[in-house]
Design an enzyme around this catalytic site. Structure first.
Site, PDB file in Angstrom:
ATOM      1  N   ASP A  19       0.801  -1.228   0.000  1.00 50.62           N
ATOM      2  CA  ASP A  19       0.000   0.000   0.000  1.00 50.62           C
ATOM      3  C   ASP A  19       0.829   1.271   0.000  1.00 50.62           C
ATOM      4  O   ASP A  19       0.274   2.370  -0.041  1.00 50.62           O
ATOM      5  CB  ASP A  19      -0.959  -0.007   1.197  1.00 50.62           C
ATOM      6  CG  ASP A  19      -2.081  -1.014   1.003  1.00 50.62           C
ATOM      7  OD1 ASP A  19      -2.549  -1.154  -0.141  1.00 50.62           O
ATOM      8  OD2 ASP A  19      -2.468  -1.660   1.982  1.00 50.62           O
TER       9      ASP A  19
ATOM     10  N   TRP B 174     -11.429  -1.875  -7.961  1.00 51.03           N
ATOM     11  CA  TRP B 174      -9.965  -1.730  -8.064  1.00 51.03           C
ATOM     12  C   TRP B 174      -9.481  -2.292  -9.405  1.00 51.03           C
ATOM     13  O   TRP B 174      -8.580  -1.732 -10.032  1.00 51.03           O
ATOM     14  CB  TRP B 174      -9.254  -2.459  -6.934  1.00 51.03           C
ATOM     15  CG  TRP B 174      -9.385  -1.962  -5.523  1.00 51.03           C
ATOM     16  CD1 TRP B 174      -9.532  -2.747  -4.412  1.00 51.03           C
ATOM     17  CD2 TRP B 174      -9.318  -0.606  -5.019  1.00 51.03           C
ATOM     18  NE1 TRP B 174      -9.570  -1.971  -3.271  1.00 51.03           N
ATOM     19  CE2 TRP B 174      -9.438  -0.658  -3.600  1.00 51.03           C
ATOM     20  CE3 TRP B 174      -9.179   0.639  -5.635  1.00 51.03           C
ATOM     21  CZ2 TRP B 174      -9.421   0.481  -2.800  1.00 51.03           C
ATOM     22  CZ3 TRP B 174      -9.160   1.778  -4.830  1.00 51.03           C
ATOM     23  CH2 TRP B 174      -9.282   1.697  -3.442  1.00 51.03           C
TER      24      TRP B 174
ATOM     25  N   ARG C 167     -15.789  -3.663  -4.060  1.00 56.94           N
ATOM     26  CA  ARG C 167     -14.624  -2.780  -4.192  1.00 56.94           C
ATOM     27  C   ARG C 167     -13.497  -3.460  -4.965  1.00 56.94           C
ATOM     28  O   ARG C 167     -12.746  -2.806  -5.679  1.00 56.94           O
ATOM     29  CB  ARG C 167     -14.147  -2.271  -2.840  1.00 56.94           C
ATOM     30  CG  ARG C 167     -13.168  -1.111  -3.005  1.00 56.94           C
ATOM     31  CD  ARG C 167     -12.963  -0.256  -1.776  1.00 56.94           C
ATOM     32  NE  ARG C 167     -12.544  -0.990  -0.615  1.00 56.94           N
ATOM     33  CZ  ARG C 167     -13.326  -1.314   0.415  1.00 56.94           C
ATOM     34  NH1 ARG C 167     -14.599  -0.943   0.417  1.00 56.94           N
ATOM     35  NH2 ARG C 167     -12.876  -1.999   1.432  1.00 56.94           N
TER      36      ARG C 167
ATOM     37  N   ASP D 270      -6.377  -5.281  -5.122  1.00 52.03           N
ATOM     38  CA  ASP D 270      -6.126  -3.884  -4.738  1.00 52.03           C
ATOM     39  C   ASP D 270      -4.722  -3.422  -5.163  1.00 52.03           C
ATOM     40  O   ASP D 270      -4.478  -2.247  -5.416  1.00 52.03           O
ATOM     41  CB  ASP D 270      -6.240  -3.702  -3.216  1.00 52.03           C
ATOM     42  CG  ASP D 270      -7.313  -4.554  -2.562  1.00 52.03           C
ATOM     43  OD1 ASP D 270      -7.623  -5.625  -3.096  1.00 52.03           O
ATOM     44  OD2 ASP D 270      -7.824  -4.157  -1.517  1.00 52.03           O
TER      45      ASP D 270
ATOM     46  N   SER E  54     -14.609  -9.052   8.648  1.00 50.32           N
ATOM     47  CA  SER E  54     -13.947  -8.859   9.945  1.00 50.32           C
ATOM     48  C   SER E  54     -14.731  -7.897  10.845  1.00 50.32           C
ATOM     49  O   SER E  54     -14.283  -7.555  11.944  1.00 50.32           O
ATOM     50  CB  SER E  54     -12.502  -8.360   9.758  1.00 50.32           C
ATOM     51  OG  SER E  54     -12.524  -7.007   9.370  1.00 50.32           O
TER      52      SER E  54
HETATM   53  N1  GLY Z   1      -7.189  -2.141   0.035  1.00 49.26           N
HETATM   54  C1  GLY Z   1      -8.102  -2.574   1.029  1.00 49.26           C
HETATM   55  C2  GLY Z   1      -9.514  -2.240   0.755  1.00 49.26           C
HETATM   56  O1  GLY Z   1      -9.905  -1.969  -0.364  1.00 49.26           O
HETATM   57  O2  GLY Z   1     -10.286  -2.245   1.688  1.00 49.26           O
END
Ligand code: GLY
Length: 396
Positions: free
Chosen positions: A115, A249, A245, A173, A367
């Site tokens: 990241d 991405w 998501r 991601d 989570s």
């Molecule tokens: N990169 C982690 C998320 O999209 O939550």
């Protein structure tokens, strides 16, 4: 990088000067940007004296939740401030962005996460685009060097998460972090950065996608052989589902890959993802997806504004690389997303929501964290989409 940004803007203007298909903007973009800027100045005031980065807002406790610079999202707040400064000219936004850069500086040497691309490119990348500085360039080049320490030629990918010595986890991601490598290739003249980005994208293209063009959140490879050990549901409902998501991405990531390489296979993949999400029977009419296209409780499942914002910005760019019906379809879909996101259902009133612009994103349902909350990356890609949209509708 400046050249690339310029080319991108020129490409926007050229395509859109060929007809009046998209000439009328339906989104009140200046109003939305002004509103966002006022809200981010409120967030700045909320953060005063903390030296922390915004993470989310707990509406029950009425408390802003923050992080230090190591959190994967630390680059989004300064990045959003820089976009908003560019659009509004308000120097206070710029000053706050520069203050955050200083706090982020140590992360240039962070080799513990993929990241570092998000963290350093969304922040320093935008700062350097607005007002280039050799200090910024050094920090970004070091960040890119940190990122490629995580590349394995055996697997053909940059490692996303650190797990056991027999694990090599790569999540979709990670595609977003490749943008930093393209910048570094150009800025340093070292083609290693470019080659690693392309290799990572090729391996991901080969292994991450299913026959229906949906994608897995994560894969765990054998680091010694590069073979796939198993697929991971990650932040999605299951390893067979399409996490909203994650699809976003991928859409944005392969569109960006095409911008830098012009390889047709990347454009094709971006189109396949766009078609998958836009034609999905579970995509709501307002185009804000449920958090997973296969969430078991649709239509009662939560929506994810962050996935919509990423899709929106990606589709605006993708609409420039295709023509005819597809160009219109992607542009109109993005416009609809912006209309929905800028409505009171998703946009918070100034002085509420901890200073975040958007409400109703989903971080990680499996989570149980960041469920139906504001998130910095939802704001970042929403503001980026507003800027991209404005550059299209404001053409002479
Ligand atoms: N990169 C982690 C998320 O999209 O939550």
């Amino acid at each position: 990088m400046k050249k690339i940004t310029l080319l991108f803007v020129v490409a926007f203007v050229c395509v859109f000067s060929t007809g009046d298909l998209f000439a009328k903007g339906k989104v009140k973009v200046d109003k939305a940007l002004e509103h966002a800027a006022r809200q981010y100045l409120y967030m700045r005031d909320e953060l005063k004296g903390t030296n922390q980065f915004p993470k989310t807002y707990d509406k029950h406790m009425q408390r802003l939740k923050t992080s230090n610079s190591k959190w994967w999202c630390s680059g989004f707040y300064p990045g959003t401030l820089f976009y908003l400064y560019e659009e509004t000219g308000n120097e206070e936004l710029y000053t706050e962005g520069v203050r955050m850069l200083k706090l982020l500086e140590p992360e240039q040497y962070n080799v513990n996460t993929h990241d570092v691309g998000f963290m350093m490119y969304c922040s320093y990348g935008n700062a350097n685009r607005i007002a280039p500085q050799s200090g910024y360039k050094d920090i970004m080049a070091n960040s890119a060097r940190s990122l490629i320490t995580r590349f394995s030629p055996v697997v053909g990918c940059i490692k996303s998460h650190n797990r056991g010595s027999d694990d090599y986890v790569v999540i979709i991601d990670n595609m977003m972090n490749l943008e930093l490598l393209f910048w570094a290739a150009q800025a340093t003249g070292d083609s290693t950065f470019y080659d690693i980005a392309v290799k990572h994208a090729d391996t991901t293209l080969k292994n991450h996608f299913r026959a229906d063009n949906s994608l897995y959140h994560g894969l765990n490879y054998n680091p010694k052989t590069g073979t796939i050990k198993h697929y991971q549901g990650g932040q999605g409902f299951s390893e067979k589902s399409a996490w909203a998501r994650g699809q976003a991405w991928g859409l944005y990531g392969y569109t960006m890959m095409y911008r830098f390489t012009k390889k047709p296979e990347y454009l094709e993949q971006a189109i396949k993802i766009a078609e998958f999400v836009l034609n999905h029977p579970n995509m709501p009419k307002d185009l804000i997806p449920y958090w997973d296209y296969n969430a078991p409780d649709i239509p009662d499942a939560l929506r994810d504004a962050s996935a919509a914002a990423i899709n929106c910005s990606g589709l605006l760019e993708l609409s420039q690389y295709v023509s005819g019906d597809k160009a219109e379809k992607y542009y109109k879909a993005a416009e609809k997303m912006l209309q929905t996101l800028s409505s009171p259902v998703y946009t918070a009133e100034v002085g509420t929501n901890g200073g975040f612009i958007l409400k109703h994103s989903v971080g990680n349902i499996p989570s149980g964290t960041e469920v139906d909350v504001p998130l910095t990356y939802a704001d970042y890609y929403y503001v980026e989409a507003l800027c991209r949209y404005k550059s299209l509708v404001d053409k002479p």
